[in-house]
Design an enzyme around this catalytic site. Structure first.
Site, PDB file in Angstrom:
ATOM      1  N   HIS A  92      -1.356   5.548 -19.413  1.00 24.19           N
ATOM      2  CA  HIS A  92      -2.258   4.405 -19.603  1.00 24.19           C
ATOM      3  C   HIS A  92      -3.633   4.775 -19.084  1.00 24.19           C
ATOM      4  O   HIS A  92      -3.746   5.476 -18.074  1.00 24.19           O
ATOM      5  CB  HIS A  92      -1.730   3.169 -18.850  1.00 24.19           C
ATOM      6  CG  HIS A  92      -2.352   1.910 -19.334  1.00 24.19           C
ATOM      7  ND1 HIS A  92      -3.550   1.445 -18.860  1.00 24.19           N
ATOM      8  CD2 HIS A  92      -1.953   1.035 -20.282  1.00 24.19           C
ATOM      9  CE1 HIS A  92      -3.856   0.340 -19.498  1.00 24.19           C
ATOM     10  NE2 HIS A  92      -2.908   0.060 -20.360  1.00 24.19           N
ATOM     11  N   ASP A 118       4.947  -0.745 -23.388  1.00 23.56           N
ATOM     12  CA  ASP A 118       5.630  -0.551 -24.667  1.00 23.56           C
ATOM     13  C   ASP A 118       6.924   0.241 -24.560  1.00 23.56           C
ATOM     14  O   ASP A 118       7.664   0.352 -25.540  1.00 23.56           O
ATOM     15  CB  ASP A 118       4.687   0.178 -25.654  1.00 23.56           C
ATOM     16  CG  ASP A 118       3.494  -0.679 -26.008  1.00 23.56           C
ATOM     17  OD1 ASP A 118       3.700  -1.873 -26.245  1.00 23.56           O
ATOM     18  OD2 ASP A 118       2.369  -0.164 -26.023  1.00 23.56           O
TER      19      ASP A 118
HETATM   20  N1  CMC Z   1       2.704  12.267 -23.333  1.00 24.74           N
HETATM   21  C1  CMC Z   1       2.284  13.501 -22.960  1.00 24.74           C
HETATM   22  N2  CMC Z   1       1.092  13.754 -22.393  1.00 24.74           N
HETATM   23  C2  CMC Z   1       0.281  12.716 -22.176  1.00 24.74           C
HETATM   24  C3  CMC Z   1       0.637  11.385 -22.537  1.00 24.74           C
HETATM   25  C4  CMC Z   1       1.903  11.193 -23.127  1.00 24.74           C
HETATM   26  N3  CMC Z   1       2.283   9.944 -23.485  1.00 24.74           N
HETATM   27  N4  CMC Z   1      -0.362  10.548 -22.213  1.00 24.74           N
HETATM   28  C5  CMC Z   1      -1.321  11.305 -21.689  1.00 24.74           C
HETATM   29  N5  CMC Z   1      -0.948  12.604 -21.645  1.00 24.74           N
HETATM   30  C6  CMC Z   1      -1.703  13.732 -21.074  1.00 24.74           C
HETATM   31  C7  CMC Z   1      -2.853  14.142 -21.993  1.00 24.74           C
HETATM   32  O1  CMC Z   1      -2.457  15.137 -22.902  1.00 24.74           O
HETATM   33  C8  CMC Z   1      -3.855  14.621 -20.971  1.00 24.74           C
HETATM   34  O2  CMC Z   1      -3.444  15.881 -20.535  1.00 24.74           O
HETATM   35  P1  CMC Z   1      -4.547  17.010 -20.110  1.00 24.74           P
HETATM   36  O3  CMC Z   1      -5.242  16.451 -18.909  1.00 24.74           O
HETATM   37  O4  CMC Z   1      -3.755  18.225 -19.847  1.00 24.74           O
HETATM   38  O5  CMC Z   1      -5.461  17.154 -21.300  1.00 24.74           O
HETATM   39  C9  CMC Z   1      -3.672  13.670 -19.781  1.00 24.74           C
HETATM   40  O6  CMC Z   1      -2.309  13.236 -19.874  1.00 24.74           O
HETATM   41  C10 CMC Z   1      -4.610  12.461 -19.816  1.00 24.74           C
HETATM   42  O7  CMC Z   1      -4.398  11.778 -21.047  1.00 24.74           O
HETATM   43  P2  CMC Z   1      -5.539  11.140 -21.954  1.00 24.74           P
HETATM   44  O8  CMC Z   1      -5.103  11.159 -23.370  1.00 24.74           O
HETATM   45  O9  CMC Z   1      -6.851  11.753 -21.616  1.00 24.74           O
HETATM   46  O10 CMC Z   1      -5.518   9.664 -21.392  1.00 24.74           O
HETATM   47  P3  CMC Z   1      -6.177   8.405 -22.062  1.00 24.74           P
HETATM   48  O11 CMC Z   1      -6.487   7.489 -20.957  1.00 24.74           O
HETATM   49  O12 CMC Z   1      -7.298   8.800 -22.949  1.00 24.74           O
HETATM   50  O13 CMC Z   1      -5.023   7.817 -22.998  1.00 24.74           O
HETATM   51  C11 CMC Z   1      -3.061   6.683 -23.675  1.00 24.74           C
HETATM   52  C12 CMC Z   1      -4.159   6.825 -22.607  1.00 24.74           C
HETATM   53  C13 CMC Z   1      -2.256   5.437 -23.406  1.00 24.74           C
HETATM   54  C14 CMC Z   1      -3.724   6.546 -25.073  1.00 24.74           C
HETATM   55  C15 CMC Z   1      -2.165   7.956 -23.646  1.00 24.74           C
HETATM   56  O14 CMC Z   1      -1.529   8.038 -22.395  1.00 24.74           O
HETATM   57  C16 CMC Z   1      -1.121   7.960 -24.763  1.00 24.74           C
HETATM   58  O15 CMC Z   1      -1.420   8.418 -25.868  1.00 24.74           O
HETATM   59  N6  CMC Z   1       0.099   7.434 -24.493  1.00 24.74           N
HETATM   60  C17 CMC Z   1       1.114   7.328 -25.526  1.00 24.74           C
HETATM   61  C18 CMC Z   1       0.829   6.104 -26.390  1.00 24.74           C
HETATM   62  C19 CMC Z   1       1.118   4.811 -25.680  1.00 24.74           C
HETATM   63  O16 CMC Z   1       2.171   4.649 -25.074  1.00 24.74           O
HETATM   64  N7  CMC Z   1       0.201   3.850 -25.809  1.00 24.74           N
HETATM   65  C20 CMC Z   1       0.366   2.493 -25.251  1.00 24.74           C
HETATM   66  C21 CMC Z   1      -0.580   2.233 -24.139  1.00 24.74           C
HETATM   67  S1  CMC Z   1      -0.193   0.763 -23.175  1.00 24.74           S
HETATM   68  C22 CMC Z   1      -0.213  -0.580 -24.264  1.00 24.74           C
HETATM   69  C23 CMC Z   1      -1.462  -0.746 -25.042  1.00 24.74           C
HETATM   70  O17 CMC Z   1      -2.549  -0.343 -24.695  1.00 24.74           O
HETATM   71  O18 CMC Z   1      -1.348  -1.362 -26.096  1.00 24.74           O
END
Ligand code: CMC
Length: 431
Positions: free
Chosen positions: A309, A366
């Site tokens: 998140h 989720d």
């Molecule tokens: N699985 C594997 N690696 C992950 C995941 C994951 N679910 N989420 C983040 N990472 C890694 C990402 O690759 C990055 O690694 P590195 O630092 O080596 O490059 C690090 O963690 C930071 O991630 P980010 O993508 O920069 O984080 P963000 O804040 O931009 O994204 C997020 C947040 C929720 C979009 C992301 O964690 C994600 O894609 N999660 C899976 C989708 C999900 O469950 N979304 C629902 C969010 S909560 C409800 C809502 O908002 O509706």
């Protein structure tokens, strides 16, 4: 030493500087107000994905991502989940205070008397292919509410705004159920106003003309709780979209339809559908290890859906509540879903894994919600629609707050241009 009230930014190459005020809220870190930065220094700020940017002041919802705290109008989500109902929470989000009995009765009356869809709107559905995604139908149907209620709507008028809020909260379950029933070829059901909000929705979803529906109170309670947990989440992507569209003066139906489309993406609300797809793909607990390995592999675009998140770096308090209720709901409904075992193993494996620990990736709202929706008989394609029904309360509360905030301006970010410098047009034959 007293807290600093300003921050000074100096461009060392030009010596132009800007003394920027710090703006404090009631909770959370103070923000640097950069409103005069461009005038003072000739620079914009750059913050990809808005990781350090507050786009607005808001009194609706507060999140402390490090402590795992979520408050609606100051009330902890745990207390609301235990003691309140979705409709009461919707009132709270909209009005700022919990309702007295008479206020709630009046709100419930208003909501239950705006539940019908215009008969012409029902015809819109016939234009969709039978396998259209329900989120596509939902977004289109909600946007088309503008066509029915736009002419007499003055967004500057508080009573008109309130009526639009009631209409949206009231009609969303009716439209959502119609999306589902259209996709399976069932006739639409009219809302039964003698039922409570969630019961009414479940009847519109599952009642068939040929026999009476026996709805389990456990199912209604579980769905009501999920709606409470999804009702608002401050400036997430869909709420920010609603505010950006709303800032142009667009009508509330158009603004909320934009929020629905933003919610659809798998990084946001679409994650609940994606989680179930992922769990089904993993299939059995012995394949969890491979899934975790794939999620860590930067050459593989597979991510653990329902994990991570932007704001929560400790745990998502909603996920904690949902995790507990999953066991209870499945137990009470007598559902034995092998996907629950896969989910539990996956959570356990990820929480022990250095990759996830280092990056502070925890299960989010989720991760378990899909297993509950599935147990309630709600199909996977409808999961994000469920999220949208609940989030409508938050979206419209933000849309109203925006209109009530003096000095609100159109949202208009800047950019760092990385394209060509100026160049002359070349005639077709000389390219
Ligand atoms: N699985 C594997 N690696 C992950 C995941 C994951 N679910 N989420 C983040 N990472 C890694 C990402 O690759 C990055 O690694 P590195 O630092 O080596 O490059 C690090 O963690 C930071 O991630 P980010 O993508 O920069 O984080 P963000 O804040 O931009 O994204 C997020 C947040 C929720 C979009 C992301 O964690 C994600 O894609 N999660 C899976 C989708 C999900 O469950 N979304 C629902 C969010 S909560 C409800 C809502 O908002 O509706």
């Amino acid at each position: 030493m007293s807290d600093p009230k300003t921050v000074k930014l100096v461009d060392e190459s030009t010596q132009r500087s800007s003394t920027l005020p710090l703006v404090a809220g009631t909770l959370g870190p103070a923000c640097i107000d950069i409103g005069t930065l461009y005038k003072d220094t000739g620079h914009f700020t750059y913050d990809m994905g808005y990781g350090s940017t507050a786009s607005t002041k808001s009194a609706i919802t507060y999140i402390d991502g490090d402590q795992g705290v979520l408050l609606y109008r100051g009330y902890p989500i745990e207390q609301l989940a235990e003691k309140s109902s979705f409709l009461e929470v919707a009132y709270l989000l909209l009005n700022g205070e919990l309702p007295k009995a008479a206020e709630f009765a009046s709100f419930e009356h208003d909501v239950s008397h705006h539940t019908m869809m215009h008969e012409s709107l029902k015809n819109f559905f016939q234009g969709f292919h039978h396998d259209a995604h329900p989120m596509a139908m939902l977004a289109a149907a909600v946007a088309s509410l503008s066509a029915f209620y736009h002419d007499d709507l003055d967004v500057e008028n508080a009573a008109d705004r309130k009526l639009a809020a009631i209409r949206l909260i009231a009609k969303m379950p009716t439209i959502a159920a119609a999306c589902y029933r259209y996709s399976i070829g069932w006739p639409f059901r009219y809302p039964r106003n003698n039922l409570e909000y969630v019961d009414r929705f479940l009847h519109m979803m599952f009642e068939v003309p040929s026999e009476p529906l026996q709805m389990s109170p456990v199912a209604a309670k579980a769905l009501d709780l999920l709606f409470i947990l999804h009702a608002d989440h401050e400036q997430n992507a869909s709420t920010s979209t609603v505010r950006l569209v709303g800032s142009t003066g667009a009508n509330p139906y158009a603004s909320i339809a934009a929020g629905i489309t933003a919610l659809w993406g798998p990084a946001h609300g679409g994650a609940n559908e994606a989680v179930l797809a992922m769990l089904q793909e993993i299939g059995t607990a012995d394949k969890v290890e491979t899934a975790v390995k794939r999620a860590k592999d930067k050459n593989d675009n597979f991510r653990l859906m329902g994990f991570g998140h932007r704001v929560y770096k400790n745990f998502d308090p909603r996920a904690k509540i949902i995790r507990e209720m999953t066991h209870k709901v499945l137990g009470e409904l007598g559902v034995n879903d092998p996907l629950l075992e896969v989910a539990l193993k996956l959570e356990e494996a990820a929480l022990k894994d250095e990759y996830f620990v280092e990056r502070k990736l925890y299960p989010n709202v989720d991760f378990y919600s899909g297993i509950i929706y599935k147990a309630l008989g709600i199909p996977r394609e409808m999961f994000t629609v469920m999220f949208a029904i609940a989030r409508t309360a938050g979206w419209i509360a933000h849309w109203i707050e925006q209109h009530e905030t003096p000095g609100s301006r159109i949202g208009r970010p800047r950019q760092i241009y990385v394209g060509h410098d100026v160049r002359d047009y070349v005639a077709a034959g000389k390219r």
